[in-house]
Each structure stands twice: as structure tokens, then as C-alpha cells.
Design a protein around this motif. Structure first.
Motif, PDB file in Angstrom:
ATOM      1  N   ARG A  25       0.827  -1.208   0.000  1.00  0.00           N
ATOM      2  CA  ARG A  25       0.000   0.000   0.000  1.00  0.00           C
ATOM      3  C   ARG A  25       0.864   1.261   0.000  1.00  0.00           C
ATOM      4  N   PHE A  26       1.942   1.232   0.794  1.00  0.00           N
ATOM      5  CA  PHE A  26       2.822   2.398   0.907  1.00  0.00           C
ATOM      6  C   PHE A  26       4.012   2.329  -0.054  1.00  0.00           C
ATOM      7  N   ARG A  27       3.855   1.526  -1.104  1.00  0.00           N
ATOM      8  CA  ARG A  27       4.837   1.456  -2.197  1.00  0.00           C
ATOM      9  C   ARG A  27       6.243   1.128  -1.700  1.00  0.00           C
ATOM     10  N   GLY A  28       6.325   0.178  -0.764  1.00  0.00           N
ATOM     11  CA  GLY A  28       7.610  -0.300  -0.278  1.00  0.00           C
ATOM     12  C   GLY A  28       8.163   0.444   0.921  1.00  0.00           C
ATOM     13  N   ASP A  29       7.473   1.464   1.389  1.00  0.00           N
ATOM     14  CA  ASP A  29       7.930   2.237   2.548  1.00  0.00           C
ATOM     15  C   ASP A  29       7.514   1.504   3.823  1.00  0.00           C
ATOM     16  N   LYS A  30       8.397   0.648   4.336  1.00  0.00           N
ATOM     17  CA  LYS A  30       8.068  -0.171   5.500  1.00  0.00           C
ATOM     18  C   LYS A  30       7.849   0.672   6.755  1.00  0.00           C
ATOM     19  N   ALA A  31       8.611   1.750   6.887  1.00  0.00           N
ATOM     20  CA  ALA A  31       8.456   2.614   8.062  1.00  0.00           C
ATOM     21  C   ALA A  31       7.049   3.201   8.117  1.00  0.00           C
ATOM     22  N   ALA A  32       6.546   3.636   6.965  1.00  0.00           N
ATOM     23  CA  ALA A  32       5.187   4.198   6.910  1.00  0.00           C
ATOM     24  C   ALA A  32       4.157   3.120   7.209  1.00  0.00           C
ATOM     25  N   ALA A  33       4.401   1.906   6.691  1.00  0.00           N
ATOM     26  CA  ALA A  33       3.482   0.789   6.953  1.00  0.00           C
ATOM     27  C   ALA A  33       3.473   0.422   8.436  1.00  0.00           C
ATOM     28  N   ASP A  34       4.660   0.387   9.043  1.00  0.00           N
ATOM     29  CA  ASP A  34       4.764   0.050  10.465  1.00  0.00           C
ATOM     30  C   ASP A  34       4.061   1.080  11.335  1.00  0.00           C
ATOM     31  N   ASP A  35       4.097   2.333  10.910  1.00  0.00           N
ATOM     32  CA  ASP A  35       3.512   3.411  11.696  1.00  0.00           C
ATOM     33  C   ASP A  35       1.997   3.258  11.844  1.00  0.00           C
ATOM     34  N   VAL A  36       1.373   2.606  10.883  1.00  0.00           N
ATOM     35  CA  VAL A  36      -0.082   2.394  10.937  1.00  0.00           C
ATOM     36  C   VAL A  36      -0.463   1.591  12.173  1.00  0.00           C
ATOM     37  N   TYR A  37       0.405   0.663  12.572  1.00  0.00           N
ATOM     38  CA  TYR A  37       0.085  -0.250  13.667  1.00  0.00           C
ATOM     39  C   TYR A  37       0.765   0.114  14.983  1.00  0.00           C
ATOM     40  N   LYS A  38       1.510   1.211  14.989  1.00  0.00           N
ATOM     41  CA  LYS A  38       2.239   1.607  16.191  1.00  0.00           C
ATOM     42  C   LYS A  38       1.252   1.917  17.320  1.00  0.00           C
ATOM     43  N   GLY A  39       1.475   1.319  18.479  1.00  0.00           N
ATOM     44  CA  GLY A  39       0.639   1.593  19.637  1.00  0.00           C
ATOM     45  C   GLY A  39      -0.555   0.675  19.790  1.00  0.00           C
ATOM     46  N   LEU A  40      -0.705  -0.302  18.901  1.00  0.00           N
ATOM     47  CA  LEU A  40      -1.775  -1.291  19.052  1.00  0.00           C
ATOM     48  C   LEU A  40      -1.281  -2.657  18.595  1.00  0.00           C
ATOM     49  N   ASP A  41      -2.017  -3.681  18.933  1.00  0.00           N
ATOM     50  CA  ASP A  41      -1.669  -5.043  18.536  1.00  0.00           C
ATOM     51  C   ASP A  41      -2.580  -5.475  17.397  1.00  0.00           C
ATOM     52  N   PRO A  42      -2.094  -5.408  16.151  1.00  0.00           N
ATOM     53  CA  PRO A  42      -2.941  -5.757  15.004  1.00  0.00           C
ATOM     54  C   PRO A  42      -3.120  -7.261  14.886  1.00  0.00           C
ATOM     55  N   LEU A  43      -4.020  -7.657  14.035  1.00  0.00           N
ATOM     56  CA  LEU A  43      -4.170  -9.064  13.686  1.00  0.00           C
ATOM     57  C   LEU A  43      -2.942  -9.517  12.905  1.00  0.00           C
ATOM     58  N   THR A  44      -2.718 -10.820  12.890  1.00  0.00           N
ATOM     59  CA  THR A  44      -1.637 -11.408  12.099  1.00  0.00           C
ATOM     60  C   THR A  44      -2.245 -12.300  11.013  1.00  0.00           C
ATOM     61  N   GLY A  45      -1.401 -12.700  10.073  1.00  0.00           N
ATOM     62  CA  GLY A  45      -1.864 -13.645   9.058  1.00  0.00           C
ATOM     63  C   GLY A  45      -2.369 -14.927   9.681  1.00  0.00           C
ATOM     64  N   GLU A  46      -1.722 -15.368  10.754  1.00  0.00           N
ATOM     65  CA  GLU A  46      -2.121 -16.600  11.446  1.00  0.00           C
ATOM     66  C   GLU A  46      -3.514 -16.468  12.059  1.00  0.00           C
ATOM     67  N   ASP A  47      -3.837 -15.269  12.564  1.00  0.00           N
ATOM     68  CA  ASP A  47      -5.167 -15.048  13.145  1.00  0.00           C
ATOM     69  C   ASP A  47      -6.266 -15.277  12.109  1.00  0.00           C
ATOM     70  N   ILE A  48      -6.077 -14.734  10.920  1.00  0.00           N
ATOM     71  CA  ILE A  48      -7.092 -14.882   9.880  1.00  0.00           C
ATOM     72  C   ILE A  48      -7.091 -16.304   9.331  1.00  0.00           C
ATOM     73  N   ALA A  49      -5.914 -16.918   9.259  1.00  0.00           N
ATOM     74  CA  ALA A  49      -5.840 -18.313   8.817  1.00  0.00           C
ATOM     75  C   ALA A  49      -6.683 -19.207   9.715  1.00  0.00           C
ATOM     76  N   GLU A  50      -6.657 -18.960  11.017  1.00  0.00           N
ATOM     77  CA  GLU A  50      -7.447 -19.771  11.933  1.00  0.00           C
ATOM     78  C   GLU A  50      -8.945 -19.646  11.637  1.00  0.00           C
ATOM     79  N   GLU A  51      -9.387 -18.442  11.301  1.00  0.00           N
ATOM     80  CA  GLU A  51     -10.810 -18.257  10.981  1.00  0.00           C
ATOM     81  C   GLU A  51     -11.178 -18.992   9.692  1.00  0.00           C
ATOM     82  N   ILE A  52     -10.284 -18.953   8.713  1.00  0.00           N
ATOM     83  CA  ILE A  52     -10.547 -19.621   7.434  1.00  0.00           C
ATOM     84  C   ILE A  52     -10.636 -21.136   7.626  1.00  0.00           C
TER      85      ILE A  52
END
Length: 269
Positions: free
Chosen positions: A209-236
Motif C-alpha cells: 500500500r505504501f509502495r515499499g515504505d516499510k516505516a510508513a506501513a509500520d507506523d499504521v500499527y504503532k501503539g496497538l496489537d494488530p491481527l496477524t496472518g495466522e489469526d485470519i488463517a485460523e478463521e478460514i
């Protein structure tokens, strides 16, 4: 979740996953492998698929299932109908029982008026057109075999739009509408139809989404615990492991610190 992994309802089933080279797709493949399934892994990046294949084989061995365990890798682009049309001829004798339409992407945060045609085309081509084309192929197959399940990866963006996400939100609204129509069209068949709608999930999806800017991507989740790929895999995997007469039509999955597409709580840093 051990009851899901060991479920006799999944052992020996064949699951085809699009976008299986990373993120939710890769995590889902590993979990289905542990549950005793055969896997068909579909993505554009052959090297990444090869690595996921090894993880799936290891998970199957760790799961201890005596059936399943075959893994077929298919390099294909969701934007190319010719690639999708060739899939049935590359299954190496496997009969697909579950289709997981996981492949999807978002490019950029530009507002309407500044969005490039290339970004519009890749999002709609991957998230909507490719998904619909592949689903049509397998709806025909599932009708022939009088069984099957289609799991579409939607998003909270398919429920509520937000600024800077117009095209992505439009594609996920389309997926949700398509899923709802498909559910109604197949009500007189044994074919199950499910939509999983994740909220904030931290995978390489955000980096794209941020065109390879990992720092910008990481900032979206700073200060909270986001879901992981494993979390959604369990639902599937959980949805796929329900009894044949049970259909999980739609699931919205959020991290505890998220209440809507735009409302979340971040701890003070």
C-alpha cells in the motif's frame, strides 16, 4: 485450535489458495497442511511459493495426518485470464474441495483525481475480475462434483469506505456483493460460500500500500496489537472445518483495539 487441526472433516481434502506466497495466504496454507489437507498454492512469485511448499510439508508432518500432504505449486497472475484458465490442467490429479480467494492488493493512498490508471487497473483486475473469473471456473467444477466450498477474503473496507481508499474499498464492496449473490445462487446446492472480512492485519500487504515504505506501513500499527496472518488463517480453517450442513456466511474479524475502519485506539508512546 487443536480440534480444528485434527478434524476428520478436513483430512484428505484439497484446498486451492490464491495469493499463497506470503501473508494470510501462506499462513492459511500451513494451517490447512497441519490439518491433513492437500494444497494447491497459486501466486506470481515461484520462489516464494517454493518456500511456502516446504513449510506446508513440514506442517503436515508435524500434524501427524496419514492422508493428504500433497502440495502442487502453480505460478499464475490473477490479472491474466489465460493463467487462470490453465489451472485445471495443472492440478496433477487432485480434485479441489475448497477454493480460498485470498489474492488481493491495495496500491497507494491517493485521493480521487490523483489516482493513476495503472493502480486502478491492478486493484480491480486482481481483487475483482480475477477473483470472479476463477470462481466461475470452480463453481462449474463444484456443481459437477456436487460438493465444494468457496471462501472469499473481503475486508472491513467492504463494509465502510474511508478517504484515501476509494478504489480498494470499491473492490472489497464488490467482493462482498459478489459473495452475497453467489450465496443466494448456490442455495439449492451443497456448495458453501463464506466471506472473511479482516480489519487491521499486519502483513506485507501494508508495505505494498505504501509502495515499499516499510516505516510508513509500520507506523499504521504503532501503539496497538494488530491481527496477524495466522489469526485470519485460523478463521478460514475453522470455517472450512464446520459440518457439511453448516455455512459460515460472513465473519468480521477485528483486533481488540479497532472498532471500525477508521476508529482504533493506540497506546501513548
Amino acid at each position: 485450535m487443536s480440534s480444528v487441526f485434527n478434524s476428520s472433516r478436513l483430512i484428505g481434502k484439497t484446498v486451492l489458495i490464491t495469493g499463497a506466497s506470503a501473508g494470510i495466504g501462506a499462513s492459511t496454507a500451513v494451517l490447512f497442511g497441519k490439518a491433513g489437507c492437500n494444497l494447491v498454492l497459486l501466486a506470481r512469485r515461484a520462489d516464494k511459493l517454493a518456500a511456502v511448499k516446504e513449510q506446508v510439508l513440514a506442517a503436515h508432518k508435524a500434524g501427524g495426518a496419514k492422508e493428504g500432504g500433497r502440495v502442487v505449486v502453480i505460478e499464475a497472475d490473477m490479472q491474466k485470464r489465460s493463467d487462470l484458465d490453465a489451472i485445471l490442467g495443472k492440478l496433477e490429479g487432485l480434485k479441489v474441495d475448497v477454493l480460498v480467494n485470498n489474492a488481493g492488493m491495495v496500491k497507494g493512498r491517493e485521493h480521487v483525481g490523483d489516482i493513476s490508471d495503472a493502480d486502478i487497473d491492478v486493484m480491480i483486475g486482481t481483487n475483482v475480475v480475477g477473483l470472479i473469473h476463477l470462481t466461475q471456473i470452480f463453481v462449474r467444477e463444484f456443481k459437477k462434483q456436487n460438493s465444494g466450498m468457496i471462501i472469499n477474503l473481503g475486508s472491513i473496507a467492504g463494509r465502510e469506505a474511508y478517504a484515501g481508499g476509494s478504489i480498494y474499498c470499491a473492490t472489497k464492496h464488490a467482493v462482498s456483493a459478489f459473495n452475497g449473490a453467489l450465496l443466494r445462487e448456490l442455495v439449492n446446492t451443497p456448495i458453501r460460500v463464506t466471506e472473511i472480512q479482516p480489519g487491521m492485519v499486519e502483513t506485507e500487504f501494508s508495505v505494498v500500500r505504501f509502495r515499499g515504505d516499510k516505516a510508513a506501513a509500520d507506523d499504521v500499527y504503532k501503539g496497538l496489537d494488530p491481527l496477524t496472518g495466522e489469526d485470519i488463517a485460523e478463521e478460514i480453517v475453522w470455517a472450512a472445518s464446520r459440518p457439511a450442513h453448516v455455512n459460515i456466511a460472513q465473519v468480521l474479524v477485528l483486533p481488540v483495539a479497532q472498532a471500525s475502519a477508521t476508529i482504533n485506539y493506540k497506546r501513548p508512546e
